[in-house]
Enzyme design. Structure first.
Site, PDB file in Angstrom:
ATOM      1  N   TYR A  95       4.829  -6.371   9.066  1.00  8.44           N
ATOM      2  CA  TYR A  95       4.093  -5.108   9.158  1.00  8.44           C
ATOM      3  C   TYR A  95       3.020  -5.209  10.241  1.00  8.44           C
ATOM      4  CZ  TYR A  95       6.165  -3.793   4.642  1.00  8.44           C
ATOM      5  OH  TYR A  95       7.036  -3.494   3.629  1.00  8.44           O
TER       6      TYR A  95
HETATM    7  N1  NAP Z   1      10.508  -3.814   0.948  1.00  7.28           N
HETATM    8  C1  NAP Z   1      10.723  -2.884   1.856  1.00  7.28           C
HETATM    9  O1  NAP Z   1      11.725  -2.901   2.580  1.00  7.28           O
HETATM   10  C2  NAP Z   1       9.718  -1.779   1.991  1.00  7.28           C
HETATM   11  C3  NAP Z   1      10.017  -0.642   2.750  1.00  7.28           C
HETATM   12  C4  NAP Z   1       9.070   0.375   2.818  1.00  7.28           C
HETATM   13  C5  NAP Z   1       7.847   0.236   2.172  1.00  7.28           C
HETATM   14  N2  NAP Z   1       7.572  -0.913   1.467  1.00  7.28           N
HETATM   15  C6  NAP Z   1       6.274  -1.113   0.783  1.00  7.28           C
HETATM   16  O2  NAP Z   1       5.958   0.034   0.019  1.00  7.28           O
HETATM   17  C7  NAP Z   1       4.715   0.571   0.443  1.00  7.28           C
HETATM   18  C8  NAP Z   1       4.696   2.046   0.245  1.00  7.28           C
HETATM   19  O3  NAP Z   1       5.694   2.660   1.043  1.00  7.28           O
HETATM   20  P1  NAP Z   1       5.470   4.102   1.597  1.00  7.28           P
HETATM   21  O4  NAP Z   1       4.209   4.126   2.372  1.00  7.28           O
HETATM   22  O5  NAP Z   1       6.720   4.514   2.257  1.00  7.28           O
HETATM   23  O6  NAP Z   1       5.239   4.879   0.192  1.00  7.28           O
HETATM   24  P2  NAP Z   1       5.036   6.375  -0.249  1.00  7.28           P
HETATM   25  O7  NAP Z   1       3.978   6.289  -1.299  1.00  7.28           O
HETATM   26  O8  NAP Z   1       6.340   6.963  -0.594  1.00  7.28           O
HETATM   27  O9  NAP Z   1       4.495   7.173   1.036  1.00  7.28           O
HETATM   28  C9  NAP Z   1       3.166   7.063   1.418  1.00  7.28           C
HETATM   29  C10 NAP Z   1       2.823   8.192   2.371  1.00  7.28           C
HETATM   30  O10 NAP Z   1       2.830   9.420   1.671  1.00  7.28           O
HETATM   31  C11 NAP Z   1       1.775  10.241   2.111  1.00  7.28           C
HETATM   32  N3  NAP Z   1       0.881  10.492   0.983  1.00  7.28           N
HETATM   33  C12 NAP Z   1       0.515   9.649   0.000  1.00  7.28           C
HETATM   34  N4  NAP Z   1      -0.277  10.279  -0.902  1.00  7.28           N
HETATM   35  C13 NAP Z   1      -0.415  11.535  -0.461  1.00  7.28           C
HETATM   36  C14 NAP Z   1      -1.124  12.663  -0.941  1.00  7.28           C
HETATM   37  N5  NAP Z   1      -1.829  12.614  -2.065  1.00  7.28           N
HETATM   38  N6  NAP Z   1      -1.055  13.804  -0.239  1.00  7.28           N
HETATM   39  C15 NAP Z   1      -0.335  13.878   0.910  1.00  7.28           C
HETATM   40  N7  NAP Z   1       0.347  12.829   1.422  1.00  7.28           N
HETATM   41  C16 NAP Z   1       0.306  11.684   0.735  1.00  7.28           C
HETATM   42  C17 NAP Z   1       1.079   9.508   3.254  1.00  7.28           C
HETATM   43  O11 NAP Z   1       1.720   9.906   4.458  1.00  7.28           O
HETATM   44  P3  NAP Z   1       0.906  10.009   5.855  1.00  7.28           P
HETATM   45  O12 NAP Z   1       0.377   8.643   6.105  1.00  7.28           O
HETATM   46  O13 NAP Z   1       1.976  10.463   6.798  1.00  7.28           O
HETATM   47  O14 NAP Z   1      -0.178  11.020   5.628  1.00  7.28           O
HETATM   48  C18 NAP Z   1       1.422   8.061   2.933  1.00  7.28           C
HETATM   49  O15 NAP Z   1       1.392   7.231   4.069  1.00  7.28           O
HETATM   50  C19 NAP Z   1       4.567   0.082   1.899  1.00  7.28           C
HETATM   51  O16 NAP Z   1       3.229   0.098   2.329  1.00  7.28           O
HETATM   52  C20 NAP Z   1       5.123  -1.297   1.774  1.00  7.28           C
HETATM   53  O17 NAP Z   1       4.145  -2.160   1.203  1.00  7.28           O
HETATM   54  C21 NAP Z   1       8.498  -1.897   1.357  1.00  7.28           C
END
Ligand code: NAP
Length: 334
Positions: free
Chosen positions: A54
């Site tokens: 990351y």
């Molecule tokens: N193992 C793997 O292959 C893998 C892959 C992906 C992720 N991950 C892990 O999972 C974590 C979470 O993934 P993700 O960031 O994709 O999760 P997510 O919770 O589905 O998406 C987070 C995004 O949603 C938006 N968001 C969150 N709360 C909000 C709210 N209250 N109102 C409006 N928008 C909101 C923001 O987008 P904006 O930033 O665009 O505003 C935020 O960056 C990563 O940080 C990582 O640690 C692992």
């Protein structure tokens, strides 16, 4: 404050909502990351997820990861290190040499030292393989990980993006060779990504494996951020060109389902983001949902309602809506 659940069959308790740090150093600055981390720890989150890949490299088309997320966490955690369960990952390419990726003993031993140095810690609570490595014998990977546990560098090991058969194979080898086994999995899971319900969830439930799911808000889609035909909001990950988010938006009901669920969320007095998270946490087998946040408000908004759970009737209603949106629209000819 967050509640805690046992991680699979281990004695470790992790918060039901955990913090993902994929945005740290990639889409947000160190200062913004500090605000997000403070909000998470203040709300009772104790599980923090990162990965050695990351960092900025992901967006610059750079084949070598730059590791900023771990570096920033290392700067920020300091005396708070002992309060959290720190999870990171190995597998992705982190350099241009032929062995700078994957799960060989050679790479795992180098990668763990680099993660420890960047995170400024001498142990990792949960060390996860980022995905299945078809080019390395599982026995080699599992023996290397077992050595790290015995050396005290790693407390528990987990597997991300594994299919059920891959986990079953790994568990068989660990059992046969008396090695530490993968105690958790980290798959994608949300209202618009439910593939794990078929094979992985039944398997991990029978084997008492912890399930830490990523992208519970569909990378922002299930917070209602994006609308068909409209430009993405400024500062969003879609505006920044996140490829996996673009792919997720291509799924049949990615935009129609959040739209259809808004009314149900409102009836419950929840925002769509709170409702989508409550749905994930209501589902069987889930230990923790890794929330991504680029602003502290994303955490505080979720935290206000993260004890909410959907009843079985409400989940059935969601299924009916999703099935209707996914149903084929064109006549089928046999
Ligand atoms: N193992 C793997 O292959 C893998 C892959 C992906 C992720 N991950 C892990 O999972 C974590 C979470 O993934 P993700 O960031 O994709 O999760 P997510 O919770 O589905 O998406 C987070 C995004 O949603 C938006 N968001 C969150 N709360 C909000 C709210 N209250 N109102 C409006 N928008 C909101 C923001 O987008 P904006 O930033 O665009 O505003 C935020 O960056 C990563 O940080 C990582 O640690 C692992």
């Amino acid at each position: 404050m967050s509640s805690y659940r046992q991680l699979g069959r281990t004695g470790l308790k992790v918060s039901e909502v955990s913090l993902g740090t994929m945005a740290f150093g990639r889409w947000i600055s160190e200062q913004a990351s500090a605000e997000v981390l403070d909000a998470a720890l203040d709300s009772g989150i104790n599980l923090i997820d990162t990965a050695d890949v990351y960092g900025k490299g992901s967006d610059l088309g750079n084949p070598d990861s730059t590791g900023e997320s771990e570096v920033i966490l290392g700067h920020l955690l300091k005396e708070r290190r002992h309060r959290i369960i720190l999870a990171t990952k190995v597998h992705g390419r982190v350099g241009s040499e032929v062995n700078d990726a994957g799960q060989s003993r050679y790479h795992i031993f180098r990668a763990v030292e680099n993660s420890l140095r960047r995170l400024k810690t001498d142990y990792i609570d949960l060390y996860q393989v980022h995905r299945f490595d078809p080019n390395t014998p599982l026995e080699e990977t599992l023996r290397a990980l077992d050595d790290l546990v015995r050396q005290g560098k790693v407390r528990y090991i987990g597997a991300s993006n594994y299919a059920a058969w891959q986990l079953a194979k790994a568990h068989g080898i660990s059992n046969q060779l008396n090695l530490h086994r993968f105690e958790s999995v980290q798959p994608e899971y949300s209202l618009i990504s439910r593939e794990i319900e078929q094979e992985l969830i039944p398997f991990v439930q029978s084997e008492k494996v912890g399930v830490i799911v990523y992208s519970p808000l569909g990378r922002g889609i299930l917070a209602g951020k994006y609308r068909a035909g409209e430009a993405p909001p400024e500062g969003s990950r879609l505006a920044a060109g996140e490829k996996r988010l673009q792919q997720l938006l291509e799924k049949r009901h990615s935009l129609t389902l959040p739209e259809a669920l808004k009314a149900l969320a409102e009836q419950r007095g929840l925002t769509l983001a709170q409702y989508s998270l409550a749905w994930v946490l209501s589902r069987p087998g889930i230990t923790s949902a890794i929330l991504g946040a680029s602003k502290p408000e994303h955490i505080t908004e979720a935290a206000k309602k993260w004890h909410e759970r959907l009843t079985q009737e409400e989940q059935d209603e969601v299924d009916a809506i999703a099935a209707n949106l996914q149903a084929p629209r064109d006549p089928v000819h046999f």
